[in-house]
Design a protein around this motif. Structure first.
Motif, PDB file in Angstrom:
ATOM      1  N   THR A 143      -8.892   1.709   5.394  1.00 43.05           N
ATOM      2  CA  THR A 143      -8.660   2.987   5.123  1.00 43.05           C
ATOM      3  C   THR A 143      -7.857   2.591   3.547  1.00 43.05           C
ATOM      4  O   THR A 143      -7.437   3.793   2.889  1.00 43.05           O
ATOM      5  CB  THR A 143      -7.978   3.506   5.955  1.00 43.05           C
ATOM      6  N   ASP A 144      -7.523   1.972   3.401  1.00 38.40           N
ATOM      7  CA  ASP A 144      -6.969   0.933   1.650  1.00 38.40           C
ATOM      8  C   ASP A 144      -7.654  -0.545   1.778  1.00 38.40           C
ATOM      9  O   ASP A 144      -7.014  -0.973   2.979  1.00 38.40           O
ATOM     10  CB  ASP A 144      -5.746   1.414   1.446  1.00 38.40           C
ATOM     11  N   LEU A 164       0.719  -1.090  -0.070  1.00 33.14           N
ATOM     12  CA  LEU A 164      -0.287  -0.326  -0.358  1.00 33.14           C
ATOM     13  C   LEU A 164       0.791   1.244  -0.106  1.00 33.14           C
ATOM     14  O   LEU A 164       2.271   0.818   0.465  1.00 33.14           O
ATOM     15  CB  LEU A 164      -0.630   0.029   1.230  1.00 33.14           C
ATOM     16  N   HIS A 174      -0.408   2.569   7.969  1.00 29.32           N
ATOM     17  CA  HIS A 174      -1.558   2.270   8.429  1.00 29.32           C
ATOM     18  C   HIS A 174      -1.530   1.422   9.721  1.00 29.32           C
ATOM     19  O   HIS A 174      -0.395   0.807   9.882  1.00 29.32           O
ATOM     20  CB  HIS A 174      -2.172   1.121   7.766  1.00 29.32           C
TER      21      HIS A 174
END
Ligand code: FAD
Ligand code: 2HG
Ligand code: ZN
Length: 476
Positions: free
Chosen positions: A316-317, A277, A281
């Motif tokens: 979040t992703d 990513l 995170h």
């Protein structure tokens, strides 16, 4: 070597021949320590029988000499259960020469294998018959079926297929007096009294030596979808399991999590890996769906679930793996954590379970208590969140002294275990007690549990010669 032990070794040579005995110090070394070097022992001899009959005769001779036996498979256990004590009087019984696949029955969907067969070889034998043996561990290239049975191994597919207990239909066991218990049946139903095989599962070699097993097989998986997901924290992980399960049902095969700290160790120490990513995170999940249908639209199902979770700010992703190389790269990030922690110096391993819904509160409470106990301690938490099982491992603060950190080990472990107990959890989710945790259960298990366990040990092994350093605490 005392006269009795020397006589025993000579007698064992008659049973297994010179090829089945290891007496040379250099060759013995690998059997006397675990892969982390966390446990070291000594042994009178390492004996490697080649058949169930030889195992039985070895056990009879050790029993007659009053010598304790420590069974060993692939020696990948994480609690020191396969390592002898330091007396040099114990015998290590390696099962690695018992490596025959005895039978594969497509109608019954069973495979019968000997204890020393490596887990990956069982997976491959099943696959060659168009079937699946689903147990999957990071150590699957070296651990053996005997070790998997003796520790009731778990791994990454428990969510869908269960632990080794759920995957086993029958066992063949050499009892501590050398008799062979023939429980090697593949029946799916058998209500003829107590289910004796379950006593040996998870008993870590303290009740007998498993020499063979009948295991369940399943239809082969033909479609998979795998996603790497960035999460704001552990609550989001628990919520995401619910969202994915609602859509995918029991196609949800794996749901693994890891903290950013865990991923950073892999990125620092494993070769050829990269962060999938764009930004960092706090937590991550590795989610896998699978189906037996060749054209099942699993990518679509996973993307829909992740889209819904994104809108609810749980995710979040995310990236959905495309192609086997990318999926393997995602799994390498997860499976690389154990090894990546090693270069960071001494580590403390805690393999705990709490009810899944308690995981967020458990993590908050335990992280807080650890930071209060030792500022800067690195919490490497990850694991099989779909089973409520976290590996709550600790590495020393950056730059701290190794021995100073080791000297705090028992105290820091107490913090994790007390917190686990306060949520009604278990201090050993999947690795077993071995030598590492056998004394601790006196504080974390009901005394009645321990009394009943001692009663079983007395019944099976009244002389106390089967892996005496593992599982049961020293009598008070
Ligand atoms: P050993 O380490 O040789 O022995 C383990 C215990 O079983 C000892 O007490 C030994 O005395 C006893 N034993 C071995 N063979 C027999 C036998 N035939 N009869 C009676 N007793 C016997 N474990 C998990 O559950 N899930 C995971 O995801 C997982 N991942 C791992 C990843 C890595 C990188 C590593 C190093 C380990 C991991 N493990 C995991 C732990 C370990 O691989 C398992 O506990 C495995 O089941 C041990 O198998 P083994 O053959 O190596 O057993
Ligand atoms: C895993 O899930 C294993 O990766 C190993 O159970 C955990 O090394 C550990 O602490
Ligand atoms: Zn694990």
């Amino acid at each position: 070597m005392s006269a009795t032990v020397a006589d025993l070794v000579a007698g064992l040579r008659e049973v297994v021949g010179s090829a089945g005995l290891v007496t040379d110090a250099d060759q013995m070394a690998g059997y006397l320590t675990d892969w982390r070097g966390a446990y070291r022992g000594a042994a009178a001899v390492v004996v490697r029988p080649g058949s169930t009959e030889e195992v039985a005769e070895v056990i009879r001779r050790c029993a007659a000499a009053g010598v304790a036996v420590v069974p060993q498979g692939g020696n990948t256990g994480l609690c020191g259960g396969s390592i002898p004590d330091t007396s040099g009087r114990q015998v290590v019984l390696s099962l690695t020469r018992l490596r025959r696949v005895r039978d594969l029955d497509p109608a019954d969907q069973t495979i019968t294998v000997e204890a020393g067969v490596v887990l990956r070889a069982v997976q491959e034998a099943a696959a060659a018959a168009g079937l699946l043996f689903p147990l999957s561990l990071g150590s699957e290239g070296s651990c053996t079926i005997g070790g998997n049975l003796a520790t009731n191994a778990g791994g990454t597919a428990v969510l869908r297929y269960g632990t080794m207990r759920d995957l086993t239909l029958g066992l063949e066991v050499v009892l501590p007096d050398g008799r062979v218990w023939h429980g090697l049946r593949g029946l799916r139903k058998d209500n003829t009294g107590y289910d004796l095989k379950q006593l040996f599962l998870g008993s870590e070699g303290t009740l007998g030596i498993v020499t063979a097993a009948v295991l369940k097989l399943f239809p082969a998986v033909r479609t998979r979808a795998t996603a790497w997901v960035g999460l704001p924290g552990p609550q989001a992980a628990v919520d995401l399991i619910g969202v994915v399960r609602e859509l995918a049902g029991d196609r949800l095969t794996a749901f693994e999590v890891m903290s950013r700290q865990s991923l950073e160790l892999v990125l620092a120490h494993a070769s050829g890996v990269r962060d999938p990513l764009a930004g960092p995170h706090p937590w991550y999940a590795l989610v896998e769906l699978s189906d037996t249908l060749p054209m099942a639209p699993l990518d679509e199902v996973l993307e829909t679930a992740l889209g819904a979770a994104f809108e609810r700010e749980m995710v979040t992703d995310a990236v959905v793996g495309s192609g086997s190389a990318q999926v393997a790269a995602l799994w390498a990030l997860r499976e690389g954590i154990s090894e990546a922690q090693e270069p960071e110096g001494p580590s403390l391993k805690h393999d705990v379970t709490v009810p899944i819904g308690s995981i967020p509160a458990f993590v908050a409470q335990t992280d807080g208590a650890l930071e209060a106990a030792l500022a800067g301690v690195r919490i490497v938490s990850y694991g099989h969140v779909g089973d409520g099982n976290l590996h709550y491992n600790l590495s020393k603060p950056v730059g701290a002294d190794d021995d100073a950190f080791r000297s705090r080990g028992a105290e820091l472990s107490r913090v994790v275990y007390d917190s686990t107990a306060s949520f009604g959890g278990s201090i050993s989710a999947e690795h077993g007690l071995g030598r590492a945790k056998r004394d601790l259960i006196a504080d974390y298990k009901d005394p009645l549990d321990i009394e009943l366990m001692r009663g079983l040990k007395q019944l099976f092994d009244p002389a106390g010669l089967m892996n005496p350093g593992a599982v049961l605490p020293e009598p008070p």
